[in-house]
Scaffold this motif. Structure first.
Motif, PDB file in Angstrom:
ATOM      1  N   LYS A 189      53.877  21.776  71.639  1.00 54.96           N
ATOM      2  CA  LYS A 189      53.671  22.075  73.047  1.00 54.96           C
ATOM      3  C   LYS A 189      52.641  21.121  73.664  1.00 54.96           C
ATOM      4  O   LYS A 189      52.739  20.758  74.819  1.00 54.96           O
ATOM      5  N   SER A 190      51.642  20.745  72.856  1.00 51.68           N
ATOM      6  CA  SER A 190      50.675  19.769  73.350  1.00 51.68           C
ATOM      7  C   SER A 190      51.314  18.394  73.272  1.00 51.68           C
ATOM      8  O   SER A 190      51.827  18.010  72.227  1.00 51.68           O
ATOM      9  N   PRO A 191      51.283  17.660  74.368  1.00 51.25           N
ATOM     10  CA  PRO A 191      51.945  16.357  74.359  1.00 51.25           C
ATOM     11  C   PRO A 191      51.147  15.294  73.598  1.00 51.25           C
ATOM     12  O   PRO A 191      50.017  15.545  73.179  1.00 51.25           O
ATOM     13  N   VAL A 192      51.762  14.158  73.417  1.00 48.73           N
ATOM     14  CA  VAL A 192      51.069  13.003  72.830  1.00 48.73           C
ATOM     15  C   VAL A 192      50.847  12.005  73.960  1.00 48.73           C
ATOM     16  O   VAL A 192      51.721  11.206  74.266  1.00 48.73           O
ATOM     17  N   PRO A 193      49.688  12.089  74.604  1.00 52.53           N
ATOM     18  CA  PRO A 193      49.485  11.266  75.797  1.00 52.53           C
ATOM     19  C   PRO A 193      49.371   9.777  75.503  1.00 52.53           C
ATOM     20  O   PRO A 193      49.707   8.957  76.339  1.00 52.53           O
ATOM     21  N   ARG A 223      47.974  16.516  71.401  1.00 54.97           N
ATOM     22  CA  ARG A 223      48.481  17.063  70.143  1.00 54.97           C
ATOM     23  C   ARG A 223      47.585  16.641  68.983  1.00 54.97           C
ATOM     24  O   ARG A 223      47.327  17.401  68.061  1.00 54.97           O
ATOM     25  N   LEU A 260      42.779  20.727  74.048  1.00 54.06           N
ATOM     26  CA  LEU A 260      43.714  21.165  73.007  1.00 54.06           C
ATOM     27  C   LEU A 260      45.137  21.163  73.560  1.00 54.06           C
ATOM     28  O   LEU A 260      46.095  20.837  72.861  1.00 54.06           O
ATOM     29  N   ASP A 261      45.258  21.518  74.838  1.00 58.91           N
ATOM     30  CA  ASP A 261      46.577  21.550  75.457  1.00 58.91           C
ATOM     31  C   ASP A 261      47.087  20.167  75.842  1.00 58.91           C
ATOM     32  O   ASP A 261      48.271  19.976  76.052  1.00 58.91           O
ATOM     33  N   LYS A 262      46.171  19.235  75.963  1.00 59.48           N
ATOM     34  CA  LYS A 262      46.563  17.903  76.427  1.00 59.48           C
ATOM     35  C   LYS A 262      46.804  16.908  75.294  1.00 59.48           C
ATOM     36  O   LYS A 262      47.488  15.909  75.480  1.00 59.48           O
TER      37      LYS A 262
END
Lengths: 188, 329, 538
Positions: B55-59, C83, C79-81
């Motif tokens: 759910k957390s992206p790989v920016p 991975r 944490l949400d931004k």
């Protein structure tokens, strides 16, 4: 020099290093003493390579200048580590303890050594201690010189008088330049 | 403290089914309920955890590069350690996951009698590899007990594993490796001060748990024999969703089953999730093609910048004075 | 023997039990280790939050009343931004493979400098606040309350990590302490807890164009001073241009090379190289910084500072960009710039005007490394070189952390050095290339007041230099990093006196045979080039 002790040089060296490493946190101490690679463990290997020649000289001529480079190897590292000055230069006092360990290990040890030999040896160790102190001071002065040179090489910072101590003191961001018993003289 | 607590916890997990399975009726709890619950938690927890990570992206594309990058045509690229293509990344991940490539890197040089000798310090790598592979093969080998008829490849695996033919029944190589590996990892934690320093109860607990699982398994095979046919019918029953408790299943089995159930239930909430995490680790699973292919940050937002126009407005006179061209006079 | 003092009684060091675990051992902040706090006005003038005056040695850090809430919200957001952050908080098994890989641990013996512990400092808070087990079981599940003392510890140790990624190389799961430090510092920045050595360059760079705060005319003058030096040492007059529209190439480099020794010699090297090949390029006073201290502050700040490079390339209408020698700059350029401020569709895929080589590896970002560029020139025989002028030097090469572990430019600098220097010696394998040791002062920790930790951290690198210094008589450490050039001299001065530091481009320029040059008796530092018999020595 007393043969009995001389024969036990490597054992004394071991005990001495162990005591030096014990001045580090235990989590680091075993690493420092067990990892022999010069590059994976610069501290431990420096101490290891310096201990032998220093003892050799101590049991021989007893002239610290001959092994100044080796004493320097050890002290130079300790001079920038988390030690009080006394603890940083304590290595030769620890050597005394290591020698006493060796003497008390075997019963005959104390019998076989003449008091005058011991006194002479201890005087020589004192001489090495004083040499260590000189080296320590040289290293500390070097650190401050490097720090100062580094400081004045930064014109962009000074151009605004930004990091000038008086500015920072005024702003309450650093404390006074002065002596603090705990930490020694420092610009904190 | 962490060690004692973990040990006690595992002992409790052993004692409960030991006592409980003597009580008729409770066998169902240890032999059916716990395994089902454990497996369900493992499955749901694992999926939840992985989805939660995903759910957390790989920016940003941030591979750790461990060799020469793709560069000029005459410079040899380290295609596995610094991959620039998907194939390369798959290769890198395969080495990482199957052979623990990064741990293997733990080389050191030793100064022996004045000469530099580069020798491996690969004990951790070896111990970890032995342990993980043994664990995996043992788990697969257990399929033999869950399905009827036994697939040929499982039989084959079983045969290979016991190829040494020592004792009756023959000793499995993986059993030895598992116990050896776990013991090594445990001793390392206990004996090396810097590893002890970083260890938490959560590090000892799974080790004790797995050690207990291995030990009970071996006990069951060699020393405290139990009716293997009964055990198999129980497990096949579980696998086919017709659970029942046959007679003649010894307490040792219920202990083993409970321990495994606890491990399964514990798995998704613990560091054991490194099994799933490694696949998603951005420093390993991305290609180092940053300057070739643009990586898009899904949450990228406009930021305030100091524009050239603002800059020129502030410094125009100075720029003109110094003969630097300006946009507006 | 009579009663004697024990070691414990003699020294004041006492590590003996009962010693509490690391979670319960409060940090003792010591001078010489940390850098001065950021000046509030330098935080405010780039619009960052919670600027305030504080002193690391004080009990009270004047934090905002809801500091814990800010911390936790900041952590949740990240944490949400990221991975990476979430996974790295969850999967560490504490195997200890990283423990003895950190230069700060190796040089200090401080167990909290083991990368795993540095990360655990934050992980313990993560467990307590963000995991169910931690909320219920607390310290049993490895959780820890965020107290003011814990916050201080985080600050102390996140500013004792140079984000060099050496630990990440050895981690079986690729856990990258740099990533954790970057995000940890970002959270600390929400509370106004940055150091001035980072914050002031950030502010300078944002408003004036470069870290040093050189205004346009000063920037130009400085480069022209160096141009004059070249004229007197080499006998060639070079006319660099600034903010020139229509140039083919925009060249950007860290501003440290414009001002401080020995970086200026590297910059003289760039000037001579470009003159030698007749490159149509321009400097920019607006994008006069390619380094990025914003990266040590927050991703947002990094993006804000980085934006100038593409913006200026677009304004000037250049075809592509060449970047100078720098470490963290190239981490940002290589791994972040295209994502931050791309796509650079207004530029062309870089093609060397001299050799016709297309730089495939920069197809999208359109920015190439000076060393790639130079290596290609040499390979195609486009440079007239007299390597014997460097014969008096014995050179080793220090790989910078970022260019090796976040890019992988390893062979190019070696190829260049081998073509311009005769005597090149590698340091031991475990200390170079991807396993290179940090200079000890990266990631914005190259201040003066933290000299002691810098020297400790510099020991592993210096120790390897010492080895080749003793064995081969190496007297020059070559590097492709402006921070290295700024900090390695101090480290060498202390650990290996007699070894100097030089950028690769400086070595190149010393060897270049410039058209119309006078007799080359001086090197770029204005020192006599030792004459060796038959132009060859040793």
């Amino acid at each position: 020099m007393n043969n009995w002790l001389f024969e036990r040089k490597s054992s004394i060296s071991e005990g001495w290093l162990r005591r030096i490493f014990e001045t580090y946190p235990p989590e680091a101490a075993t690493f420092l003493s067990n990892q022999n690679d010069r590059f994976a463990n610069p501290i431990g290997s420096a101490f290891l390579s310096a201990a032998g020649p220093i003892l050799e000289e101590l049991f021989g001529e007893g002239n610290p200048e001959t092994v100044e480079g080796f004493i320097d190897e050890i002290i130079r590292i300790r001079a920038v580590q988390d030690f009080r000055p006394s603890d940083a230069v304590s290595i030769f006092f620890l050597l005394k303890l290591a020698i006493r360990d060796e003497m008390t290990k075997e019963k005959e040890g104390q019998d076989k050594i003449k008091t005058e030999d011991i006194l002479f040896l201890e005087s020589k160790i004192d001489k090495f201690s004083l040499a260590a102190f000189d080296i320590y001071m040289k290293c500390r002065e070097r650190v401050w010189e490097i720090r100062f040179n580094d400081f004045i090489k930064r014109p962009f910072v000074l151009s605004e008088a930004a990091m000038c101590p008086s500015y920072l003191i005024k702003k309450g961001m650093i404390k006074d330049v002065g002596f603090d018993g705990e930490k020694g003289c420092s610009l904190s | 403290m962490g060690v004692m607590l973990s040990l006690i916890a595992v002992l409790v997990i052993v004692l409960v089914p030991l006592a409980g399975s003597q009580v008729s009726g409770l066998q169902y709890v240890f032999g059916v309920f716990f395994p089902y619950a454990g497996f369900a938690v493992l499955l749901a927890g694992f999926v939840f955890k992985v989805l939660n990570w995903a759910k957390s992206p790989v920016p940003f594309r941030i591979p750790t590069t461990a060799g020469q990058e793709f560069s000029l045509p005459w410079i040899k690229q380290a295609k596995l350690d610094n991959p620039s293509t998907t194939t390369g990344v798959i290769g890198r991940m395969a080495f990482e996951i199957l052979a623990f490539r990064s741990l293997f890197r733990n080389t050191k040089a030793e100064l022996r009698s004045g000469n530099l000798i580069y020798g491996p310090a690969k004990w951790l790598w070896l111990g970890a590899l032995a342990f993980h592979w043994a664990f995996f093969i043992i788990a697969v080998r257990h399929l033999r007990l869950f399905v009827q008829p036994i697939p040929g490849w499982v039989e084959f695996l079983d045969k290979i594993d016991s190829i040494m033919q020592i004792g009756t029944p023959p000793v499995y190589i993986t059993d030895v490796l598992l116990i050896g590996g776990v013991t090594f990892l445990l001793l390392r934690r206990l004996l090396i001060p810097r590893v002890r320093y970083i260890s938490l109860p959560a590090d000892y607990f799974p080790l004790f748990l797995i050690l207990a699982i291995g030990t009970t398994g071996i006990l069951m095979r060699f020393f405290i024999r139990t009716d293997i046919v009964a055990v198999k019918s129980l497990l096949v029953g579980l696998a086919t969703f017709h659970p029942f408790i046959p007679k003649n299943v010894g307490a040792i089995f219920f202990i083993h089953a409970t321990l495994v159930s606890v491990l399964m239930a514990y798995f998704p909430f613990s560091k054991l999730m490194h099994l799933g995490g490694i696949f998603l680790s951005p420093t390993r699973n991305l290609a180092n093609n940053n300057r070739m292919v643009r990586h898009v940050n899904p949450w990228s937002y406009p930021v305030k910048v100091h524009t050239y126009d603002e800059y020129e407005d502030e410094f125009r006179d100075l720029m003109k004075g110094a003969g630097i061209p300006v946009e507006r006079e | 023997m009579a009663k004697d003092l024990t070691q414990k009684e003699m020294l004041r060091i006492d590590y003996n039990p009962p010693k509490s675990g690391w979670m319960d051992t409060p940090v003792k902040i010591k001078p010489g280790i940390y850098c001065h706090p950021a000046k509030p006005e330098k935080i405010t003038d780039v619009g960052m939050p919670n600027a305030h005056t504080w002193n690391p040695l004080d009990e009270d850090w004047n934090l905002p009343a809801n500091w814990q809430q800010i911390f936790f919200e900041g952590m949740r957001e990240r944490l949400d931004k990221h991975r990476s952050f979430k996974i790295f908080m969850d999967i560490c098994v504490r195997c200890g493979a990283c423990a003895d890989k950190c230069h700060f641990f190796l040089g200090s013996g401080d167990p909290k400098n083991m990368p795993v512990v540095r990360a655990e400092l934050l992980r313990s808070i993560y467990r307590k606040e963000f995991t169910t087990a931690g909320k219920i079981l607390g310290s049993l599940a490895g959780g820890r309350e965020l107290t003011p003392a814990v916050l201080k510890e985080l600050w102390y140790y996140f500013f004792q990590c140079t984000e060099c990624r050496r630990c990440s190389l050895f981690c079986p799961y690729g856990i990258d302490t740099a990533e954790i430090t970057i995000i940890g510092r970002e959270i600390l920045n929400l509370l106004g807890l940055n150091i001035n050595w980072i914050q002031e360059p950030v502010s300078n760079c944002y408003h004036i164009g470069n870290h040093l705060g050189l205004k346009p005319h000063t920037f130009k003058e400085n480069i022209e001073f160096l141009r004059d030096d070249i004229e007197s040492y080499v006998g060639v007059r070079i006319e660099p241009t600034f903010n020139r529209k229509g140039a083919e190439v925009l060249f950007v480099t860290p501003s440290g090379d414009v001002f401080a020794e020995p970086g200026i010699y590297t910059l003289m090297g760039y000037l001579m190289l470009f003159e030698h090949i007749g490159l149509d390029y321009t400097w920019s006073t607006y994008a006069s910084e390619s380094g990025n201290f914003g990266f040590f502050t927050s991703f947002e700040m990094a993006k804000r500072l980085n934006a100038k490079i593409y913006a200026e390339a677009k304004r000037l209408g250049v075809k592509f960009i060449i970047g100078g020698e720098c470490g963290h700059m190239w981490r940002v350029i290589h791994q972040y710039m295209d994502t931050f401020n791309g796509p650079a569709d207004f530029l062309e895929v870089p093609v060397s005007p001299m050799t016709g080589t297309t730089f495939e590896n920069a197809r999208s970002s359109k920015m190439i490394h000076i060393t790639e560029f130079t290596a290609d020139l040499i390979k195609h025989g486009k440079l007239k070189i007299d390597p014997s002028r460097n014969n008096h030097m014995k050179v080793t090469f220090h790989d910078s952390c970022n260019t090796s572990r976040a890019m992988g430019i390893l062979e190019e600098p070696r190829y260049v050095i081998n073509n311009v220097c005769k005597h090149f010696y590698e340091m031991p394998d475990t200390t170079i290339r991807e396993q290179t040791f940090c200079c000890g002062s990266g990631s914005g920790l190259n201040a003066s007041e933290n000299m002691e930790i810098r020297l400790r951290g510099g020991l592993p690198r210096a120790n390897a230099v010492k080895y080749v210094h003793e064995k081969h008589g190496v007297d020059t450490v070559a590097c492709i990093c402006a921070i290295d050039r700024a900090v390695l001299p101090a480290s060498m001065e202390y650990w290996v006196p007699g070894v100097k530091v030089a950028g690769v481009s400086e070595l190149v320029a010393n060897a270049l045979i410039m058209e119309g040059e006078g007799e080359r008796t001086l090197n770029l530092r204005g020192e006599e080039i030792p004459v060796t018999e038959g132009g060859d020595n040793v």
